[in-house]
Design a protein around this motif. Structure first.
Motif, short mmCIF file in Angstrom:
data_model
loop_
_atom_site.label_atom_id
_atom_site.label_comp_id
_atom_site.label_asym_id
_atom_site.label_seq_id
_atom_site.Cartn_x
_atom_site.Cartn_y
_atom_site.Cartn_z
N MET A 1 0.84 -1.18 0.00
CA MET A 1 0.00 0.00 0.00
C MET A 1 0.89 1.24 0.00
SD MET A 1 -2.46 1.54 3.01
CE MET A 1 -1.12 1.81 4.13
N ASN A 2 0.54 2.18 -0.87
CA ASN A 2 1.20 3.48 -0.87
C ASN A 2 0.32 4.48 -0.15
OD1 ASN A 2 3.28 2.43 -2.45
ND2 ASN A 2 2.28 3.00 -4.35
N LYS A 22 -3.45 7.91 -7.20
CA LYS A 22 -3.55 6.79 -6.27
C LYS A 22 -4.33 5.62 -6.86
CE LYS A 22 -7.59 7.57 -3.42
NZ LYS A 22 -8.09 6.23 -3.59
N GLY A 23 -3.90 4.45 -6.44
CA GLY A 23 -4.59 3.23 -6.84
C GLY A 23 -5.66 2.86 -5.84
N ARG A 24 -6.41 1.83 -6.16
CA ARG A 24 -7.52 1.39 -5.29
C ARG A 24 -7.08 0.97 -3.90
NH1 ARG A 24 -11.18 -2.37 -8.97
NH2 ARG A 24 -9.12 -2.67 -9.81
N GLU A 25 -5.92 0.35 -3.82
CA GLU A 25 -5.42 -0.16 -2.54
C GLU A 25 -4.66 0.89 -1.74
OE1 GLU A 25 -6.36 -3.25 -1.65
OE2 GLU A 25 -7.39 -3.31 -3.58
N ASP A 26 -4.43 2.05 -2.35
CA ASP A 26 -3.64 3.09 -1.71
C ASP A 26 -4.48 3.94 -0.77
OD1 ASP A 26 -1.42 2.28 -3.19
OD2 ASP A 26 -1.87 3.67 -4.83
N LYS A 27 -3.81 4.59 0.15
CA LYS A 27 -4.46 5.46 1.12
C LYS A 27 -4.19 6.91 0.74
CE LYS A 27 -6.32 6.65 5.05
NZ LYS A 27 -6.74 6.10 6.28
N ASP A 65 -0.58 5.02 9.16
CA ASP A 65 -0.53 4.79 7.72
C ASP A 65 0.91 4.78 7.20
OD1 ASP A 65 -3.27 4.52 7.49
OD2 ASP A 65 -3.59 6.65 7.09
N LYS A 68 2.65 1.48 7.83
CA LYS A 68 2.22 0.40 6.95
C LYS A 68 2.61 0.60 5.49
CE LYS A 68 -2.03 0.00 9.60
NZ LYS A 68 -3.46 0.23 9.49
N GLU A 177 5.93 3.10 -9.34
CA GLU A 177 5.87 1.63 -9.35
C GLU A 177 7.24 0.98 -9.50
OE1 GLU A 177 3.10 0.63 -12.44
OE2 GLU A 177 1.42 1.57 -11.38
#
Length: 178
Positions: A1-2, A22-27, A65, A68, A177
């Motif tokens: 997670m970014n 941001k991607g879906r999994e990113d915060k 955050d 992680k 990435e």
């Protein structure tokens, strides 16, 4: 997670760029409207990292955050030739990471700035911001990588200044990435 942090006091250009990256999994964390107290300089954070800081405010979420995160991407408007005050406050509050540098060790922090003047005219200012993050990274053991300085001009929507905005976003995503 970014983890993406918009260091702006408003949900404007930095917020928009953050959402586009941001991607879906990113915060995504926007500092706009966050309750952020100033560092007291008490150094209690050095005594017991489990609580990070004696101040109980919006930093608690940011500490969790960042701990992680694989990578941290910071977006900041340029105010008075530097990062915003609220973002500087967040960096000051990373004091616990100085005593426990292994929490950031080996992580990469990417920096994106948004200035009102032309990109070329902002080069010296952006260089100073890059040097600032590199120097903080030396003692917190993270790598700072500068990605892009956008020019917003007088626009409320930075995307209007770039015919190839989406292409720039895709290029930045690839760099993150790597």
């Amino acid at each position: 997670m970014n983890v993406y942090i918009s260091g702006s006091n408003r949900k404007g250009n930095c917020y928009q760029i953050m959402q586009d990256l941001k991607g879906r999994e990113d915060k995504a964390i926007s500092l706009a409207g966050k309750d952020m107290k100033y560092c007291l300089g008490c150094c209690k954070c050095s005594e017991g990292l489990e609580q990070y800081c004696v101040l109980q405010d919006g930093m608690k979420e940011i500490y969790n955050d960042i701990a992680k995160a694989d990578k941290i991407i910071i977006l900041t408007p340029i105010y008075m030739n530097h990062i915003t005050g609220i973002l500087k406050n967040v960096i000051d509050r990373l004091n616990p990471y100085m005593s426990h540098s292994e929490l950031l060790e080996g992580k990469t922090i990417y920096i994106i700035t948004v200035g009102q003047i032309e990109e070329k005219e902002n080069e010296e200012i952006v260089g100073n911001i890059k040097e600032y993050f590199e120097s903080v990274g030396e003692f917190m053991k993270f790598q700072a990588v500068f990605l892009k300085n956008f020019s917003s001009g007088d626009e409320d929507d930075v995307t209007k200044n770039y015919d190839n905005y989406q292409e720039i976003i895709e290029t930045i995503k690839k760099k993150i990435e790597e």
